[in-house]
Design a protein around this motif. Structure first.
Motif, PDB file in Angstrom:
ATOM      1  N   MET A 196      34.237 -11.260  -2.602  1.00 55.03           N
ATOM      2  CA  MET A 196      33.787 -11.960  -3.803  1.00 55.03           C
ATOM      3  C   MET A 196      34.095 -11.160  -5.071  1.00 55.03           C
ATOM      4  N   LYS A 197      33.987  -9.847  -4.951  1.00 55.79           N
ATOM      5  CA  LYS A 197      34.290  -8.984  -6.091  1.00 55.79           C
ATOM      6  C   LYS A 197      35.774  -9.096  -6.467  1.00 55.79           C
ATOM      7  N   LYS A 198      36.638  -9.050  -5.451  1.00 54.81           N
ATOM      8  CA  LYS A 198      38.081  -9.156  -5.705  1.00 54.81           C
ATOM      9  C   LYS A 198      38.445 -10.534  -6.259  1.00 54.81           C
ATOM     10  N   GLN A 199      37.791 -11.592  -5.739  1.00 54.61           N
ATOM     11  CA  GLN A 199      38.075 -12.935  -6.230  1.00 54.61           C
ATOM     12  C   GLN A 199      37.647 -13.069  -7.693  1.00 54.61           C
ATOM     13  N   ALA A 200      36.512 -12.489  -8.024  1.00 57.95           N
ATOM     14  CA  ALA A 200      36.037 -12.537  -9.410  1.00 57.95           C
ATOM     15  C   ALA A 200      37.004 -11.807 -10.340  1.00 57.95           C
ATOM     16  N   GLU A 201      37.519 -10.674  -9.866  1.00 55.45           N
ATOM     17  CA  GLU A 201      38.493  -9.928 -10.663  1.00 55.45           C
ATOM     18  C   GLU A 201      39.778 -10.738 -10.844  1.00 55.45           C
ATOM     19  N   MET A 202      40.208 -11.405  -9.749  1.00 54.68           N
ATOM     20  CA  MET A 202      41.394 -12.269  -9.824  1.00 54.68           C
ATOM     21  C   MET A 202      41.177 -13.415 -10.808  1.00 54.68           C
ATOM     22  N   ASP A 203      39.995 -14.034 -10.745  1.00 51.40           N
ATOM     23  CA  ASP A 203      39.687 -15.145 -11.654  1.00 51.40           C
ATOM     24  C   ASP A 203      39.783 -14.691 -13.112  1.00 51.40           C
ATOM     25  N   LYS A 204      39.227 -13.521 -13.388  1.00 50.73           N
ATOM     26  CA  LYS A 204      39.226 -12.995 -14.759  1.00 50.73           C
ATOM     27  C   LYS A 204      40.657 -12.725 -15.231  1.00 50.73           C
ATOM     28  N   ILE A 205      41.458 -12.078 -14.364  1.00 52.27           N
ATOM     29  CA  ILE A 205      42.843 -11.760 -14.726  1.00 52.27           C
ATOM     30  C   ILE A 205      43.657 -13.036 -14.941  1.00 52.27           C
ATOM     31  N   ARG A 206      43.430 -14.038 -14.052  1.00 56.22           N
ATOM     32  CA  ARG A 206      44.174 -15.299 -14.169  1.00 56.22           C
ATOM     33  C   ARG A 206      43.821 -16.020 -15.460  1.00 56.22           C
ATOM     34  N   GLN A 207      42.558 -16.001 -15.831  1.00 56.21           N
ATOM     35  CA  GLN A 207      42.127 -16.633 -17.079  1.00 56.21           C
ATOM     36  C   GLN A 207      42.763 -15.942 -18.281  1.00 56.21           C
ATOM     37  N   GLU A 208      42.795 -14.603 -18.235  1.00 54.25           N
ATOM     38  CA  GLU A 208      43.392 -13.842 -19.337  1.00 54.25           C
ATOM     39  C   GLU A 208      44.898 -14.111 -19.415  1.00 54.25           C
ATOM     40  N   GLU A 209      45.559 -14.142 -18.241  1.00 56.55           N
ATOM     41  CA  GLU A 209      46.999 -14.415 -18.212  1.00 56.55           C
ATOM     42  C   GLU A 209      47.297 -15.816 -18.738  1.00 56.55           C
ATOM     43  N   ASN A 210      46.482 -16.792 -18.332  1.00 55.24           N
ATOM     44  CA  ASN A 210      46.711 -18.171 -18.768  1.00 55.24           C
ATOM     45  C   ASN A 210      46.477 -18.315 -20.262  1.00 55.24           C
ATOM     46  N   ALA A 211      45.448 -17.630 -20.768  1.00 59.27           N
ATOM     47  CA  ALA A 211      45.179 -17.685 -22.214  1.00 59.27           C
ATOM     48  C   ALA A 211      46.346 -17.087 -23.001  1.00 59.27           C
ATOM     49  N   ALA A 212      46.888 -15.971 -22.479  1.00 57.28           N
ATOM     50  CA  ALA A 212      48.040 -15.335 -23.130  1.00 57.28           C
ATOM     51  C   ALA A 212      49.255 -16.263 -23.091  1.00 57.28           C
ATOM     52  N   PHE A 213      49.420 -16.965 -21.967  1.00 59.98           N
ATOM     53  CA  PHE A 213      50.547 -17.899 -21.831  1.00 59.98           C
ATOM     54  C   PHE A 213      50.414 -19.058 -22.805  1.00 59.98           C
ATOM     55  N   VAL A 214      49.212 -19.605 -22.895  1.00 57.71           N
ATOM     56  CA  VAL A 214      48.991 -20.737 -23.797  1.00 57.71           C
ATOM     57  C   VAL A 214      49.313 -20.344 -25.233  1.00 57.71           C
ATOM     58  N   THR A 236      64.901 -19.617 -24.278  1.00 59.03           N
ATOM     59  CA  THR A 236      64.906 -18.742 -23.093  1.00 59.03           C
ATOM     60  C   THR A 236      63.541 -18.095 -22.884  1.00 59.03           C
ATOM     61  N   GLY A 237      62.961 -17.645 -23.972  1.00 58.83           N
ATOM     62  CA  GLY A 237      61.631 -17.022 -23.891  1.00 58.83           C
ATOM     63  C   GLY A 237      60.583 -18.001 -23.397  1.00 58.83           C
ATOM     64  N   LEU A 238      60.650 -19.247 -23.896  1.00 57.46           N
ATOM     65  CA  LEU A 238      59.691 -20.270 -23.477  1.00 57.46           C
ATOM     66  C   LEU A 238      59.853 -20.595 -21.995  1.00 57.46           C
ATOM     67  N   ALA A 239      61.102 -20.733 -21.547  1.00 56.17           N
ATOM     68  CA  ALA A 239      61.362 -21.029 -20.131  1.00 56.17           C
ATOM     69  C   ALA A 239      60.871 -19.889 -19.239  1.00 56.17           C
ATOM     70  N   LYS A 240      61.102 -18.655 -19.711  1.00 51.36           N
ATOM     71  CA  LYS A 240      60.653 -17.478 -18.949  1.00 51.36           C
ATOM     72  C   LYS A 240      59.131 -17.448 -18.847  1.00 51.36           C
ATOM     73  N   GLU A 241      58.458 -17.722 -19.948  1.00 52.33           N
ATOM     74  CA  GLU A 241      56.989 -17.737 -19.957  1.00 52.33           C
ATOM     75  C   GLU A 241      56.458 -18.808 -18.995  1.00 52.33           C
ATOM     76  N   GLU A 242      57.080 -19.978 -19.020  1.00 54.24           N
ATOM     77  CA  GLU A 242      56.635 -21.080 -18.163  1.00 54.24           C
ATOM     78  C   GLU A 242      56.867 -20.750 -16.688  1.00 54.24           C
ATOM     79  N   THR A 243      58.008 -20.123 -16.390  1.00 51.85           N
ATOM     80  CA  THR A 243      58.299 -19.740 -15.003  1.00 51.85           C
ATOM     81  C   THR A 243      57.307 -18.695 -14.508  1.00 51.85           C
ATOM     82  N   GLN A 244      57.042 -17.684 -15.351  1.00 50.00           N
ATOM     83  CA  GLN A 244      56.089 -16.633 -14.984  1.00 50.00           C
ATOM     84  C   GLN A 244      54.685 -17.208 -14.773  1.00 50.00           C
ATOM     85  N   GLU A 245      54.310 -18.159 -15.637  1.00 49.84           N
ATOM     86  CA  GLU A 245      52.995 -18.794 -15.513  1.00 49.84           C
ATOM     87  C   GLU A 245      52.900 -19.595 -14.214  1.00 49.84           C
ATOM     88  N   ASP A 246      53.960 -20.350 -13.904  1.00 45.18           N
ATOM     89  CA  ASP A 246      53.980 -21.141 -12.666  1.00 45.18           C
ATOM     90  C   ASP A 246      53.882 -20.241 -11.435  1.00 45.18           C
TER      91      ASP A 246
END
Length: 244
Positions: free
Chosen positions: A61-79, A142-152
């Motif tokens: 549960m601790k690792k999942q919570a850490e993953m959730d936090k990182i994913r949220q931060e990554e998605n916010a940065a992507f947006v 190119t940058g936008l496509a790269k960001e979208e690929t990394q996010e996916d």
């Protein structure tokens, strides 16, 4: 002689019955003790496994919570990055459209009075600017496509691991539930067996006490030296008295 025969018959019967009962009780206590030890040992093992499972679930549960936090931060940065790149790309494309239209037509961007003959479009400079903007457009795209690929990719990896964690958690939860129930059942069994053992032990103690009294009554004890000497002297004195 008759009294001695009756006493012997009584002793033989009581000793046999008591020894049989004593042996039976000792066997029952021994078997129950073995079962009690086995149940206690199994309960201790299960308790240790439960503790380990609880630790593993907590870590999961601790690792999942850490993953959730990182994913949220990554998605916010992507947006944010996508918004910035999209805005930049839209601006560059609008500028390119205006410049291409301007340099491709014979008229100015906005209808204006006729200019002196000396005024001509700087087509060379326009081509250079358009070229630069096209490079910028390509970089943005190119940058936008790269960001979208990394996010996916990041989202797909997150989804896979999250699903694996859910399956693992479900299995461990079921295992924990089963083992907890088994420990509870064993605790009741151990309590019942301990009570039965106490009852049997009390009965065995009573039988042993009676058995000890029977042996005192029915089994002749070896004479000590003093007793043999006293008996011998009494016999000699008796003979002497008889000879007088």
């Amino acid at each position: 002689a008759k009294a001695e025969a009756t006493e012997k018959a009584y002793c033989d019967e009581e000793m046999a019955k008591t020894e049989a009962k004593r042996s039976e009780l000792m066997d029952d206590v021994s078997k129950l003790s073995a079962k009690l030890d086995q149940a206690t040992s199994k309960s201790a093992t299960l308790s240790a496994e439960i503790k380990q499972l609880e630790a593993e679930l907590a870590e999961l549960m601790k690792k999942q919570a850490e993953m959730d936090k990182i994913r949220q931060e990554e998605n916010a940065a992507f947006v944010q990055a996508k918004a910035d790149l999209t805005t930049g790309l839209t601006g560059v494309r609008q500028a390119l459209t205006v410049l291409r239209d301007y340099y491709a037509s014979d008229a100015a961007l906005v209808q204006q009075p006729a200019m002196p003959v000396l005024h001509t479009k700087a087509t060379g400079a326009g081509t250079s600017i358009i070229g630069i903007l096209e490079v910028v457009e390509s970089d943005f795209a190119t940058g936008l496509a790269k960001e979208e690929t990394q996010e996916d990719d990041a989202q797909a990896m997150y989804d896979d691991i999250t699903q694996e964690n859910k399956v693992t958690k479900t299995m461990k939860d079921q295992d924990l539930k089963y083992k907890t129930a088994e420990v509870k059942s064993l605790a009741k069994a151990v309590a019942d067996m301990a009570s039965d053992k106490e009852t049997l032990s009390t009965e065995l103690a009573a039988v042993n006490e009676y058995y000890a009294k029977l042996k005192d009554r029915c089994i002749a004890k070896p004479e000590t030296y003093e007793e043999r000497k006293a008996r011998r002297e009494a016999e000699i004195n008796g003979l002497k008295e008889a000879l007088r």
